[in-house]
Design a protein around this motif. Structure first.
Motif, PDB file in Angstrom:
ATOM      1  N   GLN A  69       0.807  -1.212   0.000  1.00 18.16           N
ATOM      2  CA  GLN A  69       0.000   0.000   0.000  1.00 18.16           C
ATOM      3  C   GLN A  69       0.846   1.271   0.000  1.00 18.16           C
ATOM      4  O   GLN A  69       0.410   2.290  -0.532  1.00 18.16           O
ATOM      5  N   ARG A  70       2.035   1.209   0.606  1.00 20.34           N
ATOM      6  CA  ARG A  70       2.892   2.396   0.697  1.00 20.34           C
ATOM      7  C   ARG A  70       4.295   2.027   0.241  1.00 20.34           C
ATOM      8  O   ARG A  70       4.914   1.131   0.805  1.00 20.34           O
ATOM      9  N   LEU A  71       4.787   2.742  -0.742  1.00 23.60           N
ATOM     10  CA  LEU A  71       6.086   2.445  -1.330  1.00 23.60           C
ATOM     11  C   LEU A  71       6.948   3.705  -1.307  1.00 23.60           C
ATOM     12  O   LEU A  71       6.529   4.767  -1.774  1.00 23.60           O
ATOM     13  N   THR A  72       8.170   3.566  -0.770  1.00 24.41           N
ATOM     14  CA  THR A  72       9.119   4.675  -0.713  1.00 24.41           C
ATOM     15  C   THR A  72      10.437   4.237  -1.333  1.00 24.41           C
ATOM     16  O   THR A  72      10.996   3.214  -0.939  1.00 24.41           O
ATOM     17  N   LEU A  73      10.923   4.992  -2.309  1.00 23.44           N
ATOM     18  CA  LEU A  73      12.193   4.708  -2.965  1.00 23.44           C
ATOM     19  C   LEU A  73      13.088   5.934  -2.801  1.00 23.44           C
ATOM     20  O   LEU A  73      12.724   7.030  -3.224  1.00 23.44           O
ATOM     21  N   ILE A  74      14.257   5.736  -2.159  1.00 23.42           N
ATOM     22  CA  ILE A  74      15.140   6.847  -1.806  1.00 23.42           C
ATOM     23  C   ILE A  74      16.546   6.576  -2.329  1.00 23.42           C
ATOM     24  O   ILE A  74      17.117   5.510  -2.064  1.00 23.42           O
ATOM     25  N   LYS A  75      17.092   7.516  -3.083  1.00 23.13           N
ATOM     26  CA  LYS A  75      18.474   7.455  -3.553  1.00 23.13           C
ATOM     27  C   LYS A  75      18.789   6.132  -4.243  1.00 23.13           C
ATOM     28  O   LYS A  75      19.789   5.483  -3.954  1.00 23.13           O
ATOM     29  N   ASN A  76      17.936   5.738  -5.159  1.00 26.41           N
ATOM     30  CA  ASN A  76      18.135   4.482  -5.881  1.00 26.41           C
ATOM     31  C   ASN A  76      18.566   4.696  -7.325  1.00 26.41           C
ATOM     32  O   ASN A  76      18.441   3.788  -8.157  1.00 26.41           O
ATOM     33  N   GLY A  77      19.070   5.890  -7.649  1.00 26.34           N
ATOM     34  CA  GLY A  77      19.568   6.138  -8.989  1.00 26.34           C
ATOM     35  C   GLY A  77      18.460   6.156 -10.021  1.00 26.34           C
ATOM     36  O   GLY A  77      17.346   6.610  -9.785  1.00 26.34           O
ATOM     37  N   ALA A  97       0.826  -2.834 -13.009  1.00 25.31           N
ATOM     38  CA  ALA A  97      -0.049  -1.988 -12.200  1.00 25.31           C
ATOM     39  C   ALA A  97       0.094  -2.338 -10.718  1.00 25.31           C
ATOM     40  O   ALA A  97       0.125  -3.516 -10.346  1.00 25.31           O
ATOM     41  N   PHE A  98       0.212  -1.313  -9.887  1.00 25.79           N
ATOM     42  CA  PHE A  98       0.252  -1.478  -8.442  1.00 25.79           C
ATOM     43  C   PHE A  98      -1.168  -1.213  -7.927  1.00 25.79           C
ATOM     44  O   PHE A  98      -1.529  -0.086  -7.609  1.00 25.79           O
ATOM     45  N   HIS A  99      -1.950  -2.269  -7.835  1.00 24.35           N
ATOM     46  CA  HIS A  99      -3.390  -2.118  -7.644  1.00 24.35           C
ATOM     47  C   HIS A  99      -3.765  -1.572  -6.273  1.00 24.35           C
ATOM     48  O   HIS A  99      -4.829  -0.963  -6.126  1.00 24.35           O
ATOM     49  N   ARG A 100      -2.922  -1.776  -5.247  1.00 27.61           N
ATOM     50  CA  ARG A 100      -3.293  -1.340  -3.901  1.00 27.61           C
ATOM     51  C   ARG A 100      -2.456  -0.180  -3.375  1.00 27.61           C
ATOM     52  O   ARG A 100      -2.761   0.348  -2.311  1.00 27.61           O
ATOM     53  N   VAL A 101      -1.423   0.195  -4.079  1.00 30.06           N
ATOM     54  CA  VAL A 101      -0.562   1.268  -3.593  1.00 30.06           C
ATOM     55  C   VAL A 101      -1.346   2.577  -3.558  1.00 30.06           C
ATOM     56  O   VAL A 101      -1.918   3.002  -4.568  1.00 30.06           O
ATOM     57  N   GLU A 102      -1.371   3.214  -2.381  1.00 28.56           N
ATOM     58  CA  GLU A 102      -2.089   4.469  -2.220  1.00 28.56           C
ATOM     59  C   GLU A 102      -1.174   5.616  -1.812  1.00 28.56           C
ATOM     60  O   GLU A 102      -1.641   6.737  -1.627  1.00 28.56           O
ATOM     61  N   LYS A 103       0.121   5.326  -1.659  1.00 33.71           N
ATOM     62  CA  LYS A 103       1.084   6.398  -1.400  1.00 33.71           C
ATOM     63  C   LYS A 103       2.430   6.004  -1.986  1.00 33.71           C
ATOM     64  O   LYS A 103       2.948   4.930  -1.717  1.00 33.71           O
ATOM     65  N   LEU A 104       3.005   6.888  -2.806  1.00 33.38           N
ATOM     66  CA  LEU A 104       4.289   6.644  -3.450  1.00 33.38           C
ATOM     67  C   LEU A 104       5.190   7.847  -3.200  1.00 33.38           C
ATOM     68  O   LEU A 104       4.814   8.987  -3.471  1.00 33.38           O
ATOM     69  N   THR A 105       6.389   7.585  -2.671  1.00 36.44           N
ATOM     70  CA  THR A 105       7.355   8.641  -2.407  1.00 36.44           C
ATOM     71  C   THR A 105       8.651   8.333  -3.142  1.00 36.44           C
ATOM     72  O   THR A 105       9.209   7.244  -2.969  1.00 36.44           O
ATOM     73  N   ALA A 109      -0.832   7.499 -13.638  1.00 39.04           N
ATOM     74  CA  ALA A 109      -2.213   7.224 -13.259  1.00 39.04           C
ATOM     75  C   ALA A 109      -2.636   5.815 -13.646  1.00 39.04           C
ATOM     76  O   ALA A 109      -3.449   5.191 -12.962  1.00 39.04           O
ATOM     77  N   THR A 110      -2.076   5.284 -14.734  1.00 30.14           N
ATOM     78  CA  THR A 110      -2.412   3.927 -15.165  1.00 30.14           C
ATOM     79  C   THR A 110      -1.802   2.887 -14.253  1.00 30.14           C
ATOM     80  O   THR A 110      -2.450   1.892 -13.895  1.00 30.14           O
ATOM     81  N   HIS A 111      -0.548   3.101 -13.867  1.00 33.13           N
ATOM     82  CA  HIS A 111       0.150   2.122 -13.033  1.00 33.13           C
ATOM     83  C   HIS A 111      -0.273   2.177 -11.564  1.00 33.13           C
ATOM     84  O   HIS A 111      -0.131   1.189 -10.837  1.00 33.13           O
ATOM     85  N   PHE A 112      -0.795   3.319 -11.132  1.00 30.83           N
ATOM     86  CA  PHE A 112      -1.204   3.480  -9.732  1.00 30.83           C
ATOM     87  C   PHE A 112      -2.648   3.987  -9.697  1.00 30.83           C
ATOM     88  O   PHE A 112      -2.894   5.178  -9.504  1.00 30.83           O
ATOM     89  N   PRO A 113      -3.614   3.098  -9.870  1.00 25.57           N
ATOM     90  CA  PRO A 113      -5.016   3.534  -9.971  1.00 25.57           C
ATOM     91  C   PRO A 113      -5.566   4.164  -8.700  1.00 25.57           C
ATOM     92  O   PRO A 113      -6.575   4.866  -8.761  1.00 25.57           O
TER      93      PRO A 113
END
Length: 443
Positions: free
Chosen positions: A284-292, A300-308, A323-327
């Motif tokens: 549901q929550r995905l955070t990607l930091i300093k990953n180049g 599609a990430f069907h349940r992800v509701e927060k992306l940082t 918008a397509t990949h994160f409905p």
């Protein structure tokens, strides 16, 4: 009720429980006997507060002895202590003396380097209600140092924030009823291996690993059962060096219940990106930091509701098709550190707009010529909300004021003078807002 003093005990307790300042509680204790009886336990709940002095524990010990000598309270004052923070300058004998007088302590943070097996045995023996234990300094211990922890039946959270030598075994942790575990290598270059870790913790829900985990992830693949943490829901992995880590994919497959994931300081290849969408079906929550440079989103990430996304680069296709990949995501914010997105005119596949964007990640002090470079008409400022919305199909939020925040993202957000938003307000939105993509160059 003519005055606060006429209020019931229950109401007064509710009021005093919401007083955060130790000085204010102290003043309440001086009002009358009723206020004294209710304020004293709260004052001793976290003696010294967060900003404790180097001589805090000796003074606390002296207070305990003084109270006992003069019979100031029918209940020992040490029984009210719930949180203790032990500074680096504290002597071990003072630590032991206070621990002996605080049998109901629930949170204990220790900054002492010279701990040994006997000290851990004393903590496990004298703190039966201990729920959270933190080691906030580096220390060298024997193989049996953590063996007393399984005897702490109420221990739910363990923070080992500074391990000098990654060869220290943590095998005894698999017998602890832990729910949260945080491990940190203190900046050393060692790698945790099977000699360091354990067979699994069946009750663990939160795992935070801030060190090189390659050896551990490879070790997981050699076990008969790769599901070491069957109820794991929150995972954070931080690595201080770049590389491709295909060992992440088997770990994700074995732990599909993960709902909150943070990956930092590693190269993410397409296999890992695909695994995030297909194996972590509850994410549901995905955070990607300093990953180049991030590979494109293809699933599609069907349940992800927060992306940082912080300190990462993303290609144009992933951005346009957000918008397509994160409905479940409807809003987009770009931090001020990202000045503009450059475009080259275009490829009909993406419409008449763009076939390539590159995020220009530069300091806010860069000159205007550096920002716009060759052709002003071929750049889009990050403040150009309508253009960004037309490309991503997401509502662009600039967070310029309180009124610019949608109502469904204002959970517990205070309204300040003139509708301003402070840094802490933005941090709160980033942490709590759902349905939002937050792209930021800064850390």
């Amino acid at each position: 009720m003519s005055s606060l003093g006429d209020a019931s005990i229950e109401i007064l307790l509710l009021i005093l429980n919401n007083v955060d300042q130790q000085s204010a509680l102290y003043e309440c204790a001086l009002v009358n006997k009723t206020f004294y009886a209710m304020a004293i336990p709260l004052l001793w709940r976290e003696p010294g507060g967060a900003k404790r002095g180097h001589n805090f524990l000796p003074r606390l010990l002296q207070s305990l002895r003084q109270a006992d000598k003069h019979c100031l309270h029918s209940t020992p004052l040490g029984d009210n202590i719930r949180t203790l923070n032990v500074s680096e300058s504290t002597r071990l004998q003072d630590l032991h003396a206070v621990i002996n007088n605080a049998p109901l302590v629930e949170e204990l943070a220790i900054d002492i380097k010279e701990l040994n097996d006997t000290d851990m045995e004393q903590i496990a023996l004298n703190c039966p209600q201990l729920k959270c234990l933190s080691f906030t300094n580096y220390f060298e211990v024997s193989d049996r140092f953590f063996d007393p922890l399984p005897h702490c039946a109420n221990l739910r959270e363990l923070n080992i924030l500074a391990i000098v030598h990654p060869d220290q075994p943590l095998a005894s942790l698999q017998h602890c009823p832990l729910e949260k575990l945080r491990l940190r290598s203190f900046g050393f270059d060692g790698d945790f291996t099977k000699k360091t870790f354990f067979g699994g913790i069946p009750t663990l829900t939160h795992l935070d690993m801030d060190y090189k985990t390659g050896g551990f992830l490879r070790y997981c693949q050699t076990l008969p059962s790769r599901t070491l943490f069957p109820v794991l829901t929150d995972l954070r992995i931080v690595k201080n060096h770049f590389g491709v880590y295909n060992d992440l994919v088997p770990f994700f497959k074995a732990h599909p219940l993960i709902r909150t994931l943070s990956l930092e300081g590693m190269n993410i290849d397409p296999a890992v990106m695909t695994s995030l969408a297909t194996d972590l079906v509850h994410l549901q929550r995905l955070t990607l930091i300093k990953n180049g440079e991030l590979p494109p989103f293809t699933q599609a990430f069907h349940r992800v509701e927060k992306l940082t996304l912080r300190g990462c680069h993303m290609n144009v296709d992933s951005t346009v098709r957000m918008a397509t990949h994160f409905p479940n995501i409807h809003y987009l914010h770009i931090g001020k550190e990202i000045k503009n997105w450059r475009r080259i005119p275009s490829d009909p596949v993406i419409g008449e707009e763009f076939d390539n964007w590159q995020q220009v990640l530069s300091d806010f002090s860069d000159s205007e010529s550096d920002l716009w470079e060759d052709n002003t008409e071929s750049s889009i400022s990050q403040s150009d909300g309508p253009t960004i919305e037309s490309l991503t199909k997401l509502t662009y939020l600039d967070f310029a004021s309180y009124d610019s925040v949608p109502n469904n993202l204002k959970a517990n957000l205070p309204r300040r003078m003139r509708g301003r938003l402070l840094r802490e307000d933005l941090d709160h939105i980033r942490e709590t807002a759902l349905g939002l993509v937050w792209i930021d160059h800064g850390c």
